[in-house]
Design a protein around this motif. Structure first.
Motif, PDB file in Angstrom:
ATOM      1  N   ARG A 218      70.167  54.437  25.017  1.00  0.00           N
ATOM      2  CA  ARG A 218      69.064  54.053  25.896  1.00  0.00           C
ATOM      3  C   ARG A 218      69.476  53.914  27.352  1.00  0.00           C
ATOM      4  NH1 ARG A 218      64.621  52.818  23.112  1.00  0.00           N
ATOM      5  NH2 ARG A 218      63.736  51.786  24.895  1.00  0.00           N
TER       6      ARG A 218
ATOM      7  N   GLN B 262      69.240  44.599  31.361  1.00  0.00           N
ATOM      8  CA  GLN B 262      68.634  43.262  31.451  1.00  0.00           C
ATOM      9  C   GLN B 262      68.115  42.817  30.087  1.00  0.00           C
ATOM     10  OE1 GLN B 262      66.354  44.369  35.254  1.00  0.00           O
ATOM     11  NE2 GLN B 262      66.399  42.134  35.365  1.00  0.00           N
TER      12      GLN B 262
ATOM     13  N   LYS C  71      57.002  51.869  36.613  1.00  0.00           N
ATOM     14  CA  LYS C  71      58.011  52.581  37.408  1.00  0.00           C
ATOM     15  C   LYS C  71      59.378  51.915  37.331  1.00  0.00           C
ATOM     16  CE  LYS C  71      54.980  54.158  41.135  1.00  0.00           C
ATOM     17  NZ  LYS C  71      54.614  53.795  42.519  1.00  0.00           N
ATOM     18  N   GLY C  72      59.391  50.646  36.963  1.00  0.00           N
ATOM     19  CA  GLY C  72      60.663  49.920  36.940  1.00  0.00           C
ATOM     20  C   GLY C  72      60.880  49.091  38.185  1.00  0.00           C
TER      21      GLY C  72
ATOM     22  N   PHE D 134      59.961  43.699  36.771  1.00  0.00           N
ATOM     23  CA  PHE D 134      60.340  43.557  35.365  1.00  0.00           C
ATOM     24  C   PHE D 134      59.532  42.458  34.694  1.00  0.00           C
ATOM     25  CE2 PHE D 134      63.995  43.362  32.163  1.00  0.00           C
ATOM     26  CZ  PHE D 134      63.585  44.541  31.571  1.00  0.00           C
TER      27      PHE D 134
ATOM     28  N   GLN E 225      67.230  53.018  37.778  1.00  0.00           N
ATOM     29  CA  GLN E 225      66.558  51.717  37.767  1.00  0.00           C
ATOM     30  C   GLN E 225      66.238  51.310  36.332  1.00  0.00           C
ATOM     31  OE1 GLN E 225      65.216  49.367  40.495  1.00  0.00           O
ATOM     32  NE2 GLN E 225      65.459  48.376  38.514  1.00  0.00           N
ATOM     33  N   LYS E 226      65.805  52.292  35.530  1.00  0.00           N
ATOM     34  CA  LYS E 226      65.473  51.980  34.126  1.00  0.00           C
ATOM     35  C   LYS E 226      66.715  51.533  33.351  1.00  0.00           C
ATOM     36  CE  LYS E 226      61.100  53.559  33.512  1.00  0.00           C
ATOM     37  NZ  LYS E 226      59.961  53.227  32.807  1.00  0.00           N
TER      38      LYS E 226
ATOM     39  N   ARG F 199      67.174  48.017  33.849  1.00  0.00           N
ATOM     40  CA  ARG F 199      66.194  47.269  33.040  1.00  0.00           C
ATOM     41  C   ARG F 199      66.659  47.167  31.586  1.00  0.00           C
ATOM     42  NH1 ARG F 199      64.141  44.698  37.096  1.00  0.00           N
ATOM     43  NH2 ARG F 199      62.827  45.928  38.494  1.00  0.00           N
TER      44      ARG F 199
END
Lengths: 644, 211
Positions: free
Chosen positions: A419, A530, B53-54, B57, A523-524, A527
């Motif tokens: 992922r 996180q 879009k990120g 959060f 950026q993903k 995430r």
């Protein structure tokens, strides 16, 4: 005999799973390393097509037409020299190393390929083999007793077994004998001139050998991970490690996590059988190599101990793991069991015993119980021990001999590369560490090659560095606005996506990467990290809450598993994966699953202790815990404090 | 009236500021429906898009949703009974065998923020329970979540159960969850796949508009 006949039948049915018999000359085979997979191929098919047919991905973006140059493999067997396209797309250096494009090599004879093209690829999987094993006094599961047997005479015309039992003393009055041992006993006793060693498992005499025979001297420990398998050869005389070998779990091609493998078992009628065969083939290969390296035979080994997550232990024992995959996550068995190794499918001595470590639940497996065993927390009377294992599934425990809690949390995927857009397991080409030095960003890359992607410890380091320099803010937003220091260095690597609002970080540019493409931390990806770290942190917080304790009550933090061993604790704290804690009391304990299993092997007291731990430890189910949601969300932000 | 300050406060998740602005607007006699549509819901649309879009959060999104709810509480008494128009009704649940509710809860919250009426059936929801809810609630959309590849087949079972009950044509079906893909949605005959809570709102709006 019957077994052999069966075995042959299997070969005919599933020729891709076993080495072919030399009879099938008309059939061509492609042997794929490192998995040692055998693929039946049509004459003239390309290596690329053959790999595709088995769902093996070797990269490649052009669909096998020879234009992208990505489907590189190392051809080990001599084949026709490269054609024009390959000359153009491969460097001279690569060609020298036997690297070719899978889509350009046609198979006209049985050939061997290796899918990892990094130099020295065989040794470059960074699998954690070592663990810190407290050496318990040896009282192994299999015992050898030196014995001098009275030779038969008119005064002592009793049976061989009677005289042997008598020589062993009154302790063994009720000794039984295995059929196999008995059938060799006449000649074995006489060959040794009636003086030798009795090998005893529980109440059974399993062998009699001359003094100092390697028989029964060694045991094997298997750590059965979802991703990697480790085998250790242990000298039972002193409990020391003789050799360690690891390989990737061949089941991985049916999914990187246990859920997808269980899904495979549920969907395919032969799925469970196939999973078991793959696992046993791997374990037998490991055992054979361990023994060959020490000039031993499988017949010399009478005992093995296996520790894995509950699903892997099910595969090993040929149990249906379906119940583990959905609520209420109920396995077939959690107790530790002992079975004859041959009936499980391990190729050791015909009388060898396989011990499988006890588990607590569907997601707290024998590997985690082994970790608790090796940690010594069960004997700790005062301070709390916090143990964290970031495997494919994250497990943790908190407590001591008064009270102990454990839980599992779905943290693994991101931390093991899944992922994450350029995530990978710890193998050649993975960035495993990130530093900022005078010359800019510096990476530690496994195999000393240019980077291909990031493994767990590299990902944690990377994000910790970006947080430190303000490239990523506390909410996880990646962008140029907050960069605090080394502006030029980081600004040049912050890349805006097409819409201009979202940014990614350039880990390696086309000049810097192994494949000549850009490696981005998106950026993903941040995430995903996180989510993963929040799951672990929430688990820790809830265990503390249930214990009625705070982090200040914790005496030591133990980190197990590969990530636990390689991750920089400072980086882990910086991103909030582990709580802020005195670094001198954070310990990496390595491959704790195999350490615990090893302790059980060399001292039977520890085998029993594992069962006591299972009874002692309380399982906290996070998915139904009323506070999990709030904790999880709260832990998603990155901490503001740090020790840098 | 310029509602951009209010929108901005909701997007920032600044609860106090947003409440203050809402109260001021109400006191000044602004139409609560306009405040809702052009202040709060539009802000939540932006939040959803940014989440997809990120750019922001879960904690930030939750804070915005909470801000929205607090403001809504101020508006509520000023609506005449029954005059708030719902954007549509959605029946939502995590499928049988699956206990993951965080993603599903986020979707529910964002849909509510966007003006939908949400009937949340919870987790471990059997196909029959979905069928029952659809026949009783008459929603526009059925939303299903699964976080395990082993529980995904339960989505297909639910679609089938709805067809057998003769309710399939009456609703649009939207699915999501980590192992779910657009291709899987197509395979099992669902209408839409949404990769995250933000996208779920955008797609739900389109589904209702197209129905």
């Amino acid at each position: 005999m019957k077994k052999n006949a069966k075995g042959r039948k299997k070969k005919k049915k599933k020729p891709n799973q076993v080495p072919p018999s030399p009879k099938g000359r008309k059939i061509l085979w492609l042997n794929v390393l490192p998995e040692d997979m055998w693929i039946k191929v049509k004459r003239g098919a390309t290596v690329y097509e053959a790999l595709q047919s088995r769902g093996l991905d070797v990269g490649g973006e052009c669909g096998g037409v020879g234009t992208c140059g990505k489907c590189k493999v190392r051809i080990i067997t001599a084949v026709a020299p490269p054609g024009e396209e390959e000359l153009e797309l491969l460097t001279a250096e690569e060609r020298e190393q036997g690297i070719r494009l899978a889509c350009r090599v046609r198979i006209t004879k049985t050939i061997v390929v290796h899918t990892d093209i990094a130099p020295g690829q065989m040794e470059l999987f960074q699998i954690l083999k070592d663990g810190h094993v407290p050496h318990p006094p040896a009282d192994p599961l299999i015992a050898k007793h030196a014995v001098r047997v009275t030779p038969p005479s008119l005064q002592h015309p009793e049976s061989d077994f009677y005289r042997l039992r008598a020589a062993l003393g009154p302790r063994f009055k009720a000794l039984h004998v295995s059929h196999h041992c008995l059938s060799e006993l006449y000649s074995n006793l006489r060959r040794a001139d009636f003086e030798g060693e009795a090998i005893i498992h529980r109440r059974y005499l399993v062998d009699f050998q001359p003094p100092n025979s390697p028989s029964g001297r060694y045991g094997i420990v298997f750590d059965i991970g979802t991703t990697t398998l480790v085998g250790k050869l242990i000298d039972l005389a002193d409990g020391s490690e003789v050799s360690v070998i690891s390989r990737l779990n061949s089941q991985a091609r049916f999914g990187s996590n246990v859920i997808s493998r269980i899904q495979y078992v549920r969907q395919k009628s032969q799925g469970r059988k196939r999973m078991r065969e793959l696992l046993l083939r791997d374990l037998n290969l490991i055992a054979r190599r361990l023994l060959e390296a020490n000039r031993l035979n499988p017949e010399h080994v009478f005992v093995a101990v296996a520790a894995g997550n509950t699903t892997m232990q099910h595969f090993l024992l040929n149990l249906d793991p379906s119940g583990i995959a959905e609520a209420p996550f109920s396995p077939v068995i959690t107790e530790g069991v002992t079975y004859p190794a041959p009936s499980v499918g391990l190729e050791l001595h015909p009388n060898a015993a396989l011990y499988v470590m006890p588990a607590k639940s569907g997601y707290i497996g024998g590997d985690h119980i082994s970790f608790i065993l090796a940690s010594g927390a069960f004997h700790e009377s005062d301070g709390l021990i916090l143990g964290l294992d970031f495997g494919t599934n994250g497990e943790m425990f908190l407590g001591n001999r008064r009270r102990m809690l454990t839980c599992s949390t779905a943290a693994g995927p991101a931390l093991e590369g899944a992922r994450i857009s350029r995530g990978m397991i710890a193998r050649a080409g993975a960035v495993e560490g990130v530093h900022v030095g005078d010359t800019g960003l510096q990476y530690d890359v496994i195999g000393n090659v240019k980077p291909k992607g990031l493994c767990g410890s590299g990902l944690v380091d990377m994000v910790a560095v970006l947080l430190h320099y303000g490239v990523v803010d506390g909410s996880g937003l990646l962008g140029p606005e907050g960069i605090r220091e080394s502006k030029e260095l980081f600004l040049s690597r912050v890349v805006a996506q097409a819409d201009g609002a979202v940014h990614d970080f350039l880990v390696a540019g086309t000049e810097e990467s192994f494949y000549g493409d850009r490696i981005l931390l998106t950026q993903k990806d941040v995430r995903e990290l996180q989510l993963a770290k929040a799951a672990v942190a929430a688990g820790v917080q809830l265990l503390l809450q249930e214990m009625g304790a705070g982090i200040e009550d914790v005496d030591r933090i133990l980190l197990a598993g590969a990530l636990g061993n390689y991750v920089n604790p400072y980086s882990a704290m910086r991103i909030g994966l582990i709580p802020m804690f005195d670094p001198s009391r954070i310990e990496s304990v390595g491959n704790a699953a195999s350490s615990g299993a090893q302790m059980a092997l060399v001292n039977r007291r520890h085998w029993h202790e594992a069962a006591e731990i299972v009874d002692h430890v309380e399982h906290v189910e996070l998915s139904v815990h009323p506070d999990f949601y709030d904790r999880f969300v709260r832990e998603m932000d990155f901490p503001e404090t740090n020790l840098w | 009236m310029d509602l951009s300050a209010l929108s901005e406060a909701v997007i920032q998740g600044n609860i106090e500021k947003a409440k203050e602005l809402t109260q001021q607007a109400v006191d000044a006699g602004e139409d609560p429906q306009i405040l809702l549509d052009q202040g709060l819901i539009m802000a939540m649309d932006t939040v959803g898009e940014n989440f997809a879009k990120g750019l922001l959060f879960v904690p930030q999104m939750l804070r915005s949703a909470k801000t929205m709810q607090e403001c809504l509480a101020i508006l509520q008494p000023h609506f005449q009974a029954g005059s708030v128009t719902s954007k549509g009704k959605i029946v939502l649940g995590t499928v049988k065998g699956d206990l993951h509710d965080i993603g599903k809860n986020l979707v529910a919250m964002m849909l509510e923020g966007a003006g939908f009426t949400v009937v949340d059936l919870g987790v471990d929801v059997a196909p029959e329970a979905f069928v029952k809810a659809v026949s009783e609630e008459h929603p526009n959309i059925v939303g299903m979540s699964a976080l395990l590849s082993t529980t995904m087949p339960s989505m297909a079972d639910t679609v089938r159960a709805l067809s057998e009950a003769g309710l399939r044509e009456a609703v649009q079906i939207m699915i999501g969850g980590a192992p779910v893909t657009a291709q899987y949605a197509e395979e099992i005959g669902a209408d839409r796949y949404a990769p995250d809570a933000g996208s779920a709102v955008i797609k739900a709006k389109k589904l209702v508009a197209s129905a």
